[in-house]
Motif scaffolding. Structure first.
Motif, mmCIF file in Angstrom:
data_model
loop_
_atom_site.group_PDB
_atom_site.id
_atom_site.type_symbol
_atom_site.label_atom_id
_atom_site.label_comp_id
_atom_site.label_asym_id
_atom_site.label_seq_id
_atom_site.Cartn_x
_atom_site.Cartn_y
_atom_site.Cartn_z
ATOM 1 N N LEU A 70 -76.961 -100.560 12.655
ATOM 2 C CA LEU A 70 -78.311 -100.081 12.335
ATOM 3 C C LEU A 70 -79.279 -101.243 12.126
ATOM 4 O O LEU A 70 -80.447 -101.175 12.537
ATOM 5 N N ARG A 93 -82.797 -101.923 14.064
ATOM 6 C CA ARG A 93 -84.074 -101.741 13.370
ATOM 7 C C ARG A 93 -84.508 -102.919 12.505
ATOM 8 O O ARG A 93 -85.677 -102.980 12.102
ATOM 9 N N VAL A 150 -83.695 -100.399 7.266
ATOM 10 C CA VAL A 150 -82.535 -99.523 7.171
ATOM 11 C C VAL A 150 -82.265 -99.219 5.706
ATOM 12 O O VAL A 150 -82.328 -100.104 4.856
ATOM 13 N N THR A 151 -81.977 -97.960 5.396
ATOM 14 C CA THR A 151 -81.682 -97.565 4.024
ATOM 15 C C THR A 151 -80.183 -97.361 3.831
ATOM 16 O O THR A 151 -79.444 -97.125 4.790
ATOM 17 N N GLU A 185 -78.930 -94.824 2.429
ATOM 18 C CA GLU A 185 -78.672 -93.422 2.777
ATOM 19 C C GLU A 185 -78.371 -93.276 4.273
ATOM 20 O O GLU A 185 -77.458 -92.527 4.671
ATOM 21 N N GLU A 186 -79.104 -93.998 5.104
ATOM 22 C CA GLU A 186 -78.874 -93.940 6.547
ATOM 23 C C GLU A 186 -77.525 -94.545 6.927
ATOM 24 O O GLU A 186 -76.833 -94.038 7.818
ATOM 25 N N GLU A 222 -74.774 -92.084 5.949
ATOM 26 C CA GLU A 222 -74.737 -90.975 6.899
ATOM 27 C C GLU A 222 -74.078 -91.400 8.208
ATOM 28 O O GLU A 222 -73.262 -90.666 8.779
ATOM 29 N N ALA A 223 -74.402 -92.593 8.686
ATOM 30 C CA ALA A 223 -73.830 -93.083 9.942
ATOM 31 C C ALA A 223 -72.325 -93.286 9.828
ATOM 32 O O ALA A 223 -71.593 -93.116 10.811
#
Length: 211
Positions: free
Chosen positions: A28, A32, A37-38, A40-41, A44-45
């Motif tokens: 990620l 980005r 990038v968070t 949380e992301e 989730e990934a």
């Protein structure tokens, strides 16, 4: 005996989860940028909860740097698995190449694999230049050298606590690998890593003769 097996399975599961989180973070961040990038992301990934991420890492930079340590662990595992009658430096080169440049040859045939993706190289160079990441990479590098030194000590029958040899070899392997990676990232045109790793270690094992 069963208890030891259970502990081994738990540790392997933890290592797999840690590696998956690190891979998701790196992917990620390459796409980005670190600041975009968070957590949380990332969670989730990797198909885990944010709480799980926090159990393994205190921040994104630490998660990115963990990829370096995981590669060192795999190189150490690979070294332990090499044939016992194989010369040490041949085993080291094969172990390093298997993890840093899988599928790339020594320069024969099609030139040692497909040329790397320039966009990915540029993104990786930018990511590694992040000030927040540099300190974490240094800490991971120390841990990586320690793990490799243990494998070298086992292979050579030396004592990592008292003999300088395994630590010296681990430091040389780390430095040589880093030089090869940095050279590839800074090259004017995409350069396969595999053949360059071979060149670096050929020069090292020859005693670094003057060109």
């Amino acid at each position: 005996m069963t208890g030891n097996i259970d502990i081994g399975l738990r540790e392997r599961k933890k290592r797999e989860t840690r590696a998956a989180l690190s891979r998701a973070t790196i992917r990620l961040c390459l796409e980005r940028g670190l600041s975009n990038v968070t957590v949380e992301e990332i969670a989730e990934a990797a198909n885990v909860s944010v709480r799980t991420f926090r159990n393994y890492f205190s921040n994104k930079a630490e998660a990115v740097a963990a990829g370096h340590l995981e590669r060192a662990l795999r190189i150490a595992d690979e070294l332990r698995a090499r044939p016992v009658d194989e010369p040490l430096w041949d085993s080291i080169v094969n172990a390093v190449q298997a993890q840093l440049a899988p599928g790339e040859g020594d320069g024969g045939g099609d030139g040692g694999g497909s040329p790397p993706d320039r966009r990915r190289h540029d993104a990786l160079r930018l990511l590694l230049a992040e000030p927040a990441l540099q300190g974490e990479v240094l800490k991971a590098d120390v841990a990586a050298r320690d793990e490799l030194a243990k494998a070298i000590a086992e292979r050579t029958g030396t004592d990592v606590a008292h003999d300088v040899y395994p630590k010296l070899v681990a430091a040389v392997v780390g430095a040589g690998s880093a030089v090869a990676v940095e050279h590839c990232l800074s090259a004017d045109r995409p350069t396969p890593l595999g053949p360059l790793l071979r060149e670096v270690f050929d020069r090292l094992t020859a005693g670094l003769p003057v060109p």
